[in-house]
Design a protein around this motif. Structure first.
Motif, PDB file in Angstrom:
ATOM      1  N   TYR A 158       0.838  -1.195   0.000  1.00  0.00           N
ATOM      2  CA  TYR A 158       0.000   0.000   0.000  1.00  0.00           C
ATOM      3  C   TYR A 158       0.878   1.253   0.000  1.00  0.00           C
ATOM      4  O   TYR A 158       2.013   1.219   0.452  1.00  0.00           O
ATOM      5  N   PRO A 159       0.358   2.366  -0.514  1.00  0.00           N
ATOM      6  CA  PRO A 159       1.104   3.623  -0.468  1.00  0.00           C
ATOM      7  C   PRO A 159       0.874   4.323   0.872  1.00  0.00           C
ATOM      8  O   PRO A 159      -0.260   4.393   1.338  1.00  0.00           O
ATOM      9  N   SER A 160       1.910   4.826   1.444  1.00  0.00           N
ATOM     10  CA  SER A 160       1.725   5.485   2.736  1.00  0.00           C
ATOM     11  C   SER A 160       1.360   6.957   2.592  1.00  0.00           C
ATOM     12  O   SER A 160       0.975   7.590   3.560  1.00  0.00           O
ATOM     13  N   ILE A 183      -0.499   9.862  -0.268  1.00  0.00           N
ATOM     14  CA  ILE A 183      -1.117  10.152  -1.567  1.00  0.00           C
ATOM     15  C   ILE A 183      -1.191  11.659  -1.722  1.00  0.00           C
ATOM     16  O   ILE A 183      -1.582  12.370  -0.784  1.00  0.00           O
ATOM     17  N   LYS A 196      -2.156  11.477   4.505  1.00  0.00           N
ATOM     18  CA  LYS A 196      -1.373  10.444   5.182  1.00  0.00           C
ATOM     19  C   LYS A 196      -2.353   9.608   5.992  1.00  0.00           C
ATOM     20  O   LYS A 196      -3.073  10.140   6.839  1.00  0.00           O
ATOM     21  N   ILE A 197      -2.364   8.314   5.707  1.00  0.00           N
ATOM     22  CA  ILE A 197      -3.258   7.433   6.451  1.00  0.00           C
ATOM     23  C   ILE A 197      -2.604   7.106   7.786  1.00  0.00           C
ATOM     24  O   ILE A 197      -1.460   6.654   7.838  1.00  0.00           O
ATOM     25  N   ASN A 201      -0.239   3.018  12.424  1.00  0.00           N
ATOM     26  CA  ASN A 201       0.555   3.587  11.334  1.00  0.00           C
ATOM     27  C   ASN A 201       0.501   2.772  10.056  1.00  0.00           C
ATOM     28  O   ASN A 201       1.133   3.103   9.075  1.00  0.00           O
ATOM     29  N   ALA A 202      -0.231   1.671  10.099  1.00  0.00           N
ATOM     30  CA  ALA A 202      -0.355   0.899   8.866  1.00  0.00           C
ATOM     31  C   ALA A 202      -1.263   1.647   7.900  1.00  0.00           C
ATOM     32  O   ALA A 202      -2.116   2.415   8.302  1.00  0.00           O
ATOM     33  N   LEU A 203      -1.070   1.382   6.680  1.00  0.00           N
ATOM     34  CA  LEU A 203      -1.826   2.124   5.685  1.00  0.00           C
ATOM     35  C   LEU A 203      -2.696   1.198   4.878  1.00  0.00           C
ATOM     36  O   LEU A 203      -2.584  -0.023   4.935  1.00  0.00           O
ATOM     37  N   GLN A 204      -3.523   1.811   4.130  1.00  0.00           N
ATOM     38  CA  GLN A 204      -4.542   1.079   3.414  1.00  0.00           C
ATOM     39  C   GLN A 204      -4.004   0.560   2.092  1.00  0.00           C
ATOM     40  O   GLN A 204      -3.111   1.130   1.495  1.00  0.00           O
ATOM     41  N   ASN A 205      -4.582  -0.493   1.669  1.00  0.00           N
ATOM     42  CA  ASN A 205      -4.238  -1.040   0.376  1.00  0.00           C
ATOM     43  C   ASN A 205      -4.581  -0.056  -0.736  1.00  0.00           C
ATOM     44  O   ASN A 205      -5.576   0.643  -0.666  1.00  0.00           O
ATOM     45  N   GLY A 206      -3.741  -0.013  -1.749  1.00  0.00           N
ATOM     46  CA  GLY A 206      -3.924   0.965  -2.808  1.00  0.00           C
ATOM     47  C   GLY A 206      -5.276   0.948  -3.478  1.00  0.00           C
ATOM     48  O   GLY A 206      -5.804   1.978  -3.848  1.00  0.00           O
ATOM     49  N   LEU A 216      -7.627   3.081  -1.518  1.00  0.00           N
ATOM     50  CA  LEU A 216      -7.267   4.495  -1.528  1.00  0.00           C
ATOM     51  C   LEU A 216      -7.583   5.115  -2.875  1.00  0.00           C
ATOM     52  O   LEU A 216      -7.914   6.276  -2.962  1.00  0.00           O
TER      53      LEU A 216
END
Lengths: 247, 452
Positions: free
Chosen positions: A208-210, A212, A224-225, B7-12, B15
């Motif tokens: 996943y991108p941290s 966008i 920023k997620i 701090n984990a992020l979402q799958n592209g 998003l």
């Protein structure tokens, strides 16, 4: 198909069908690019398992001195609750309950969402959307490759059944989505945006991108997620419409 | 359940499609934040010359090049403009000269909201600020008249009255106070507007600082007064992004005929609840509402949508903001509790931006009758950038057109009933514009009476 057989099948597909020769350059086919793209996110099985998610992020629009929190809770296929805390305004909320939509805004008050807005919101709740790209778009074609900030990318041009196009750019060898250029249009707006994806990381099966960046000619907003929960039990009460809207 | 840790992020994939509508909402808000004209002050600060100047020039020129909504620049050769002005940067001896150079270049566009805005530390004067005397001045034909005195204010206690003509502040004559604006590179049309803003800023004085002002009461000899302006945090709005905190005024009163009068000077979010309460409170009580937007410098554009929703029975479009690629409409959505009686809006040459958007949109929708003078005609959405030179650069990113396609910029909103107060009216303290609006409401000449 077992995971092993599926992997072998994909390998063969790439070896024999995965490239085409254009002006001496070898380019992958559309099907392969999309397949790699899905795979880069965890694969079709992982995507099929998705039922809900809750995301919290921070938006920064540095040039305008704006910073605020946004969150979204989604239950597939058609429920969502979005909240943003815009500086100086307070909480703006949008709800889609599977049938109807509603907005509460500290300045403009409350109102039911219009049909085109509900359509947009419904797209947000379709968590398996990427598995049906060939159904959702009339054509998907290879576009011109592009180098984005030093990264070689493959471009796919998606054209929907209304003739609107989107350009998606995938890292040439890794298939991670790098950028999307879209022009959204509705009865009240036409809005161009380039979404740029950065800093891919891995957790479990997911990449996943941290960060966008939402880029438009006027300014850049960076998301920023800060947290994300998947397949979480979401309280159905958050999707309930207020009585006033139901009247 | 799969839980991605902190701090984990979402799958592209998510998003990509999420926040789809949210982006548009943000866009509408961000562009709408700065439908406001800020006080411009010719700069006096001095910095050494150098790269900061060249960088500042490049930022200003490039920003316009990239974000100006009309890629043909309305026929202006923007590249040639660069060639014309860029060599002059090296000749700028200080920040003031650089500012004048940049402002001159921006003036080539002949549009509002392209400004070099000084920071407060480079004011024209060293007069104390931050207080509130309660005086509102109007500059007409080279003279500044008192048009309003806030009740219970320092000015009211000092006995200053509507109709008085200002002679001087801190012994500095009005003529001297306004000279820098007269000589500035601002387009002529904007000078009076900024003179008004400047005089109204200075006359508020500093908190608990004695303020001397000299006046000409009508038919009387010159009179000097002293007052001690106060500070009230409730009179200040919160800042929104780079738009600084503003002194806000809100006035609401019913006259003997049950006509509700509402006046505010700035479209700030903190006023929305008060405005909503006033308008909803008028249901079943007021024979009409007068919204006074004279000298209102604009603010958050979406507030025009909010106010509209309290006055209309169906979705009403106020206009479109045309951007480099696309457009955004601003609408008012009818609220469950709304006022359906006659509404008059008052405007003048100091009504700007969001004021113009609200007046023009509701005027075209046939919901209000507009009284007063043609508005300033500055209704472009704008953003800000901080320049290496230290100044703020305000730049417009779109053009505003009414639903019928009328361009407000340069032309202004033309009232249904044009009224230009005379010097005699101002000296007599007679508000002819307000009188005529009341008369329209009470005489039943409007077509909205039945719904009241």
């Amino acid at each position: 198909m077992s995971p092993l057989r599926e992997s072998v099948f994909r390998l063969l597909l790439w070896c024999f069908l995965g490239t085409q020769c254009v002006l001496g350059m070898e380019l992958p086919t559309v099907a392969v690019v999309i397949d790699r793209y899905l795979e880069s996110q965890g694969g079709a099985n992982a995507l099929n398992d998705l039922r809900s998610l809750k995301v919290v992020g921070e938006i920064t629009i540095e040039s305008q001195g704006l910073e605020f929190e946004v969150s979204q809770q989604v239950v597939a296929p058609d429920k969502s609750f979005t909240e943003q805390d815009f500086p100086g305004l307070g909480l703006i909320r949008e709800v889609l309950n599977g049938e109807r939509g509603w907005e509460w805004h500290p300045i403009t008050g409350e109102r039911p969402l219009e049909a085109h807005e509900i359509e947009d919101k419904t797209q947000e709740t379709d968590l398996q959307r990427d598995l049906r790209l060939f159904e959702l778009y009339e054509t998907i074609e290879l576009g011109e490759p592009e180098v984005i900030e030093g990264i070689e990318t493959t471009q796919l041009v998606f054209t929907d059944f209304k003739g609107k196009t989107e350009q998606w750019f995938f890292k040439a060898n890794g298939d991670l989505l790098q950028k999307i250029h879209t022009v959204s249009s509705g009865p009240d707006s036409v809005f161009e945006s380039t979404d740029r994806f950065y800093d891919f990381q891995e957790i479990g099966r997911f990449r996943y991108p941290s960060r966008i960046k939402f880029i438009n000619p006027s300014y850049v907003a960076e998301l920023k997620i800060t947290s994300c929960d998947i397949n979480l039990e979401i309280d159905p009460a958050v999707f309930e419409l207020p009585v006033l809207i139901l009247e | 359940m799969i839980k991605i840790s902190k701090n984990a992020l979402q799958n592209g994939v998510f998003l990509r499609q999420m926040f789809r509508k949210f982006k548009l909402n943000v866009h509408k808000l961000v562009l709408g934040v700065t439908l406001v004209s800020l006080q411009l002050v010719p700069l006096e600060g001095y910095l050494s010359r150098g790269e900061a100047f060249e960088q500042s020039f490049d930022i200003v020129w490039t920003t316009v090049q990239e974000s100006y909504w009309d890629s043909s620049f309305g026929g202006l050769d923007w590249m040639a403009i660069r060639e014309q002005y860029r060599p002059k940067v090296a000749k700028a001896k200080n920040r003031r000269e650089l500012s004048i150079l940049l402002q001159s270049m921006l003036n080539e566009l002949e549009l509002s909201h392209f400004n070099i805005v000084s920071s407060s530390s480079q004011s024209l004067d060293k007069f104390p600020r931050g207080g509130y005397s309660g005086i509102t001045l109007k500059y007409v034909d080279g003279q500044a008249y008192v048009v309003r005195i806030a009740p219970d204010s320092a000015a009211a206690e000092a006995g200053i009255a509507v109709g008085w003509r200002l002679k001087s502040i801190h012994r500095r004559s009005v003529k001297r106070l306004v000279t820098p604006f007269r000589r500035s590179v601002l387009p002529e049309k904007r000078k009076q507007f900024h003179i008004d803003m400047y005089l109204n800023e200075v006359i508020q004085g500093g908190v608990n600082k004695r303020l001397r002002s000299d006046w000409y009461p009508p038919q009387k000899r010159a009179l000097k007064t002293y007052m001690v302006p106060r500070y009230d945090a409730r009179e200040l709005s919160g800042s929104v992004g780079l738009v600084p905190s503003q002194r806000i005024e809100y006035e609401e009163c019913y006259d003997e005929n049950d006509v509700l009068y509402i006046r505010f000077n700035f479209f700030v979010p903190s006023l929305m609840d008060t405005i909503r309460e006033s308008i909803i409170g008028a249901r079943g009580r007021a024979r009409g509402i007068i919204i006074d937007l004279r000298s209102n410098v604009g603010g958050l554009a979406i507030m025009a949508s909010g106010i509209t929703g309290l006055l209309v029975d169906e979705k009403t479009t106020l206009g479109k903001l045309f951007l480099r690629n696309g457009y955004i409409s601003y609408q008012g959505y009818p609220q469950r509790e709304r006022y359906s009686g006659p509404v008059a809006i008052l405007i003048d040459s100091g009504s700007v931006s969001t004021s113009e958007m609200l007046a023009a949109g509701l005027q075209e929708a046939g919901r209000v009758r507009v009284f007063g003078q043609t508005s300033l005609g500055e209704s472009l959405p704008s953003l800000f950038k901080r320049l290496p030179s230290g100044d703020l650069f305000q730049f417009a990113v779109g053009d505003y057109l009414t639903p019928e396609g009328f361009r407000i910029e340069k032309q202004g909103v033309i009232p249904d009933q044009l009224i230009a107060p005379s010097k005699e009216d101002l000296e007599a303290g007679v508000d002819v514009t307000l009188q005529q609006a009341k008369s329209w409401i009470l005489n039943g000449e409007n077509i909205l009476d039945e719904s009241a």
